[in-house]
Structure formats: structure tokens, C-alpha cells
Design a protein around this motif. Sequence first.
Motif, PDB file in Angstrom:
ATOM      1  N   LYS A  96      42.115  57.207  32.751  1.00 12.02           N
ATOM      2  CA  LYS A  96      42.239  58.416  31.940  1.00 12.02           C
ATOM      3  C   LYS A  96      41.017  59.322  32.137  1.00 12.02           C
ATOM      4  O   LYS A  96      41.154  60.536  32.259  1.00 12.02           O
ATOM      5  CB  LYS A  96      42.365  58.009  30.471  1.00 12.02           C
ATOM      6  N   HIS A  97      39.850  58.689  32.218  1.00 14.67           N
ATOM      7  CA  HIS A  97      38.629  59.497  32.301  1.00 14.67           C
ATOM      8  C   HIS A  97      38.226  59.868  33.723  1.00 14.67           C
ATOM      9  O   HIS A  97      37.970  61.030  34.010  1.00 14.67           O
ATOM     10  CB  HIS A  97      37.478  58.799  31.561  1.00 14.67           C
ATOM     11  N   LYS A  98      38.186  58.898  34.625  1.00 14.37           N
ATOM     12  CA  LYS A  98      37.615  59.236  35.946  1.00 14.37           C
ATOM     13  C   LYS A  98      38.533  60.173  36.730  1.00 14.37           C
ATOM     14  O   LYS A  98      38.061  60.945  37.548  1.00 14.37           O
ATOM     15  CB  LYS A  98      37.252  57.983  36.752  1.00 14.37           C
ATOM     16  N   THR A  99      39.819  60.124  36.477  1.00 18.69           N
ATOM     17  CA  THR A  99      40.743  60.923  37.285  1.00 18.69           C
ATOM     18  C   THR A  99      41.614  61.879  36.461  1.00 18.69           C
ATOM     19  O   THR A  99      41.723  63.059  36.775  1.00 18.69           O
ATOM     20  CB  THR A  99      41.653  59.990  38.110  1.00 18.69           C
ATOM     21  N   LEU A 105      55.359  64.661  43.719  1.00 22.95           N
ATOM     22  CA  LEU A 105      54.464  64.482  44.860  1.00 22.95           C
ATOM     23  C   LEU A 105      53.383  63.433  44.560  1.00 22.95           C
ATOM     24  O   LEU A 105      53.027  62.618  45.411  1.00 22.95           O
ATOM     25  CB  LEU A 105      53.783  65.830  45.125  1.00 22.95           C
ATOM     26  N   VAL A 106      52.894  63.473  43.339  1.00 28.02           N
ATOM     27  CA  VAL A 106      51.805  62.586  42.911  1.00 28.02           C
ATOM     28  C   VAL A 106      52.195  61.114  43.088  1.00 28.02           C
ATOM     29  O   VAL A 106      51.369  60.303  43.506  1.00 28.02           O
ATOM     30  CB  VAL A 106      51.420  62.893  41.438  1.00 28.02           C
ATOM     31  N   VAL A 107      53.438  60.778  42.786  1.00 31.18           N
ATOM     32  CA  VAL A 107      53.831  59.363  42.919  1.00 31.18           C
ATOM     33  C   VAL A 107      54.524  59.038  44.243  1.00 31.18           C
ATOM     34  O   VAL A 107      54.577  57.881  44.639  1.00 31.18           O
ATOM     35  CB  VAL A 107      54.724  58.867  41.749  1.00 31.18           C
ATOM     36  N   GLU A 108      55.012  60.056  44.937  1.00 31.35           N
ATOM     37  CA  GLU A 108      55.731  59.767  46.181  1.00 31.35           C
ATOM     38  C   GLU A 108      54.855  59.872  47.420  1.00 31.35           C
ATOM     39  O   GLU A 108      55.319  59.678  48.533  1.00 31.35           O
ATOM     40  CB  GLU A 108      56.952  60.697  46.306  1.00 31.35           C
ATOM     41  N   ARG A 109      53.598  60.160  47.239  1.00 28.51           N
ATOM     42  CA  ARG A 109      52.712  60.399  48.392  1.00 28.51           C
ATOM     43  C   ARG A 109      52.341  59.098  49.111  1.00 28.51           C
ATOM     44  O   ARG A 109      52.432  58.016  48.549  1.00 28.51           O
ATOM     45  CB  ARG A 109      51.443  61.115  47.916  1.00 28.51           C
ATOM     46  N   ASP A 110      51.890  59.267  50.370  1.00 31.57           N
ATOM     47  CA  ASP A 110      51.393  58.110  51.106  1.00 31.57           C
ATOM     48  C   ASP A 110      49.950  58.327  51.552  1.00 31.57           C
ATOM     49  O   ASP A 110      49.397  57.570  52.339  1.00 31.57           O
ATOM     50  CB  ASP A 110      52.301  57.771  52.307  1.00 31.57           C
ATOM     51  N   ARG A 111      49.338  59.401  51.036  1.00 26.86           N
ATOM     52  CA  ARG A 111      47.923  59.649  51.315  1.00 26.86           C
ATOM     53  C   ARG A 111      47.253  60.350  50.133  1.00 26.86           C
ATOM     54  O   ARG A 111      47.941  60.856  49.257  1.00 26.86           O
ATOM     55  CB  ARG A 111      47.732  60.497  52.574  1.00 26.86           C
ATOM     56  N   PHE A 146      51.119  66.864  29.792  1.00 26.00           N
ATOM     57  CA  PHE A 146      51.604  66.775  31.174  1.00 26.00           C
ATOM     58  C   PHE A 146      50.460  66.365  32.111  1.00 26.00           C
ATOM     59  O   PHE A 146      50.592  65.461  32.935  1.00 26.00           O
ATOM     60  CB  PHE A 146      52.185  68.132  31.604  1.00 26.00           C
ATOM     61  N   GLY A 147      49.325  67.036  31.968  1.00 29.19           N
ATOM     62  CA  GLY A 147      48.176  66.783  32.847  1.00 29.19           C
ATOM     63  C   GLY A 147      47.662  65.361  32.737  1.00 29.19           C
ATOM     64  O   GLY A 147      47.317  64.727  33.740  1.00 29.19           O
ATOM     65  N   LEU A 148      47.620  64.874  31.512  1.00 31.26           N
ATOM     66  CA  LEU A 148      47.132  63.516  31.302  1.00 31.26           C
ATOM     67  C   LEU A 148      48.077  62.483  31.928  1.00 31.26           C
ATOM     68  O   LEU A 148      47.636  61.546  32.606  1.00 31.26           O
ATOM     69  CB  LEU A 148      47.001  63.276  29.798  1.00 31.26           C
ATOM     70  N   TYR A 149      49.374  62.675  31.725  1.00 30.00           N
ATOM     71  CA  TYR A 149      50.353  61.736  32.295  1.00 30.00           C
ATOM     72  C   TYR A 149      50.276  61.703  33.823  1.00 30.00           C
ATOM     73  O   TYR A 149      50.191  60.638  34.428  1.00 30.00           O
ATOM     74  CB  TYR A 149      51.784  62.123  31.883  1.00 30.00           C
ATOM     75  N   ILE A 150      50.312  62.884  34.442  1.00 27.39           N
ATOM     76  CA  ILE A 150      50.296  62.839  35.919  1.00 27.39           C
ATOM     77  C   ILE A 150      48.924  62.405  36.439  1.00 27.39           C
ATOM     78  O   ILE A 150      48.827  61.832  37.511  1.00 27.39           O
ATOM     79  CB  ILE A 150      50.732  64.155  36.618  1.00 27.39           C
ATOM     80  N   GLY A 151      47.892  62.664  35.654  1.00 29.04           N
ATOM     81  CA  GLY A 151      46.546  62.251  36.064  1.00 29.04           C
ATOM     82  C   GLY A 151      46.419  60.742  36.130  1.00 29.04           C
ATOM     83  O   GLY A 151      45.866  60.186  37.089  1.00 29.04           O
ATOM     84  N   VAL A 152      46.932  60.061  35.120  1.00 32.54           N
ATOM     85  CA  VAL A 152      46.883  58.590  35.129  1.00 32.54           C
ATOM     86  C   VAL A 152      47.788  58.065  36.255  1.00 32.54           C
ATOM     87  O   VAL A 152      47.403  57.164  37.014  1.00 32.54           O
ATOM     88  CB  VAL A 152      47.256  57.987  33.755  1.00 32.54           C
ATOM     89  N   ALA A 153      48.973  58.664  36.390  1.00 30.50           N
ATOM     90  CA  ALA A 153      49.882  58.261  37.475  1.00 30.50           C
ATOM     91  C   ALA A 153      49.190  58.439  38.828  1.00 30.50           C
ATOM     92  O   ALA A 153      49.322  57.591  39.720  1.00 30.50           O
ATOM     93  CB  ALA A 153      51.168  59.090  37.431  1.00 30.50           C
ATOM     94  N   PHE A 154      48.442  59.518  38.967  1.00 29.71           N
ATOM     95  CA  PHE A 154      47.749  59.795  40.233  1.00 29.71           C
ATOM     96  C   PHE A 154      46.797  58.651  40.609  1.00 29.71           C
ATOM     97  O   PHE A 154      46.779  58.188  41.739  1.00 29.71           O
ATOM     98  CB  PHE A 154      46.960  61.111  40.137  1.00 29.71           C
ATOM     99  N   GLN A 155      46.023  58.182  39.629  1.00 32.23           N
ATOM    100  CA  GLN A 155      45.062  57.122  39.935  1.00 32.23           C
ATOM    101  C   GLN A 155      45.759  55.771  40.125  1.00 32.23           C
ATOM    102  O   GLN A 155      45.313  54.950  40.930  1.00 32.23           O
ATOM    103  CB  GLN A 155      43.962  57.036  38.868  1.00 32.23           C
ATOM    104  N   ILE A 156      46.866  55.544  39.417  1.00 32.99           N
ATOM    105  CA  ILE A 156      47.620  54.298  39.640  1.00 32.99           C
ATOM    106  C   ILE A 156      48.100  54.266  41.100  1.00 32.99           C
ATOM    107  O   ILE A 156      47.976  53.248  41.792  1.00 32.99           O
ATOM    108  CB  ILE A 156      48.817  54.156  38.669  1.00 32.99           C
ATOM    109  N   ILE A 157      48.617  55.386  41.574  1.00 32.83           N
ATOM    110  CA  ILE A 157      49.087  55.446  42.964  1.00 32.83           C
ATOM    111  C   ILE A 157      47.916  55.321  43.943  1.00 32.83           C
ATOM    112  O   ILE A 157      48.032  54.669  44.985  1.00 32.83           O
ATOM    113  CB  ILE A 157      49.912  56.737  43.223  1.00 32.83           C
ATOM    114  N   ASP A 158      46.782  55.901  43.587  1.00 29.43           N
ATOM    115  CA  ASP A 158      45.586  55.736  44.435  1.00 29.43           C
ATOM    116  C   ASP A 158      45.237  54.249  44.581  1.00 29.43           C
ATOM    117  O   ASP A 158      44.968  53.766  45.685  1.00 29.43           O
ATOM    118  CB  ASP A 158      44.404  56.507  43.829  1.00 29.43           C
ATOM    119  N   ASP A 159      45.300  53.531  43.473  1.00 32.72           N
ATOM    120  CA  ASP A 159      45.039  52.071  43.498  1.00 32.72           C
ATOM    121  C   ASP A 159      46.116  51.343  44.302  1.00 32.72           C
ATOM    122  O   ASP A 159      45.825  50.405  45.056  1.00 32.72           O
ATOM    123  CB  ASP A 159      45.105  51.484  42.074  1.00 32.72           C
TER     124      ASP A 159
END
Length: 290
Positions: free
Chosen positions: A176-179, A284-290, A207-220
Amino acid sequence: METLKHYKEITDNFIEELSRRRIFPKVFQEALFYTPKSGGKRIRAMLVFSAGKITGAKEEHLVHIASAIELLHAYSLIHDDLPVMDNDDFRRGKPANHKVFGEDLALLAGDGLNTYTFNVIANAPIDDTKKVKIIQWLSNNAGIGGMVVGQVVDVLTARERLKGYSNKRLVNFIHKHKTAKLIQASVICGALCGNASETILKRLEQFGLYIGVAFQIIDDYLDVVGDEKKLGKKKVDEINNTLTYPKTYGLEKSYQMAQKLKDMAIEEIDGLDGADELKYIAKLVVERDR
Ligand code: IPE
Ligand code: IPE
Ligand code: MG
Ligand code: MG
Ligand code: MG
């Protein structure tokens, strides 16, 4: 999506322009702009533009904010890659900033970008009252109310210097915080360039918080299943003992959680005029491969 490509292009051009202003010494100018110009996805910039679209903001105003946030993001990457942090030699398919310019200049390039971000915003041709709100949001969410404190908990957890909290609680705080907070600020700062009602702002915040956490989950997730070549960075989570979603919940469950957050994000802005681009970015945030 064509508009998103256009947003990336005008952000790249704006940063290119900034990088041409002469700074002494030249090697510092190079260190300062090496990472901002090294070809990121520009997701945060896109979010600024797409959120601004909803509130009727002008593209020529948004480009200042989008570029400033990308400079700040680049600073966070430079410092994140340093040997005392994640110790990653590669970033965006190239040697990391410190591998090219040394740790001393990389540290200072990050410092320079951090403050330069706020100088770019202060100088933007946007109403002062709007700029103050933008600076309030960004300085909090990028700093001790967000990205910086997220990085603090990230490294303290990895180095077992923070005891007495469950991994679920910690990983949620970290992501939530770093990303997510910087991603949330990108959405909000874009919206603030136009005229946003309190209710629209609240929905965009969520909206921003939800996709932000999703973004870092996908990064992991990509740090486990992704391709280093495509990612342009080394997969170092295991080596660094970084607390991640896959480690806490398992790979499959983590992916499902990111999908669920994406759905919740899209639902949050459903029905808002001009929200198509934001919905597209959420996917895009969850379907990306990079
Ligand atoms: C990487 O961000 C750092 C995280 C917060 C996960 P991005 O994946 O957006 O990196 P670039 O900007 O596209 O290189
Ligand atoms: C990034 O988290 C968080 C930042 C604030 C830079 P990671 O450490 O997972 O990002 P990558 O994987 O190095 O891009
Ligand atoms: Mg890190
Ligand atoms: Mg890292
Ligand atoms: Mg990572």
C-alpha cells in the motif's frame, strides 16, 4: 490504446526537453537523466492524463505533472537498486544508475530528481491553488506518508528488524505504501488539474489504491514467473528475503487477489464520464508481462 501511446510520447518529449537544460557538472546532468530517459512504461504518467481527462484538465497542463511524477518515480528506482537497498545491477534493460555513475552520483541523482519534481510542479502553468493541492498529495504519498515509509518497512522486514507483526499485515502495509500511494497520487494529481468534485475525487482515490496494490502484487508475481529479459531487471526478491504476496499467499492466490483488486477498481469508477482509459490501464496493470 492510441491515446495512451500519445501520453507516453509527450511525457518522453517533455523529459527530453528538461534534460537539455545545462547543469554543471556534465556527468551529474547525465546521471540525473539516465534513468528518467531509459524507457519506463510510463504507467504513472498515463494515469495522470487519463484521470485528468475525467475532470476536464488540459493536456498541456497535465504533461508537467505527469513528467514530474515520472522523475520522482525514477528517483525511487535509482535508490531502490542501490547495493544497500535491493542491490540490483539492472534496470529497464540497462545497467542500473549506480553501475554507470557510481553509488555516490546515483544517490545524489536520486536526491536531485526528488526535489526537481517539486520544482517542475511549482513552475507549471497551473493555478496556484491547484498546485498546492497537488504538492500536498504528492509530497505525502511519495514521502513519509507513502513510498518512503513503505520502503522502510520493506527493508526492515526483509532484514528481520521489525518483529511482532504478521506477514499478512506487513505485506499489505508495504504494498500500500511503497507502490500504491504513488500510483494513487498520480491519479489524484491528474484529476486535480481539472475541476473535480469531492465525490469524484473519493472514487478516484479508492481506484488508485486498488490498482496500486494490484500493481505491486503483479510485480512480485513477475519476480517469480517473469522473464528477466522482458522485465529488464534482475529477479532479486528471493535473494533479498523480500516479503512478497507470493511468499505470503502463494502464487495462484496472489494472482487472483490482483485480479479481484482490478475488478474492484473498475467497479469504483464505473459510470464516470471518460473513465474508459483508466479502466483500460487497470487491466494493463494485471495483464502485463513487464
Ligand atoms: C517498478 O515500477 C517499481 C515498482 C513500484 C514496482 P514500474 O514497473 O512502473 O517501472 P517502469 O517505470 O515501467 O520501469
Ligand atoms: C519497488 O518495489 C518499490 C519502489 C518504491 C521503487 P520493488 O523493489 O519490488 O521494485 P523493483 O522490482 O525493483 O522494480
Ligand atoms: Mg525494493
Ligand atoms: Mg527493487
Ligand atoms: Mg519487484
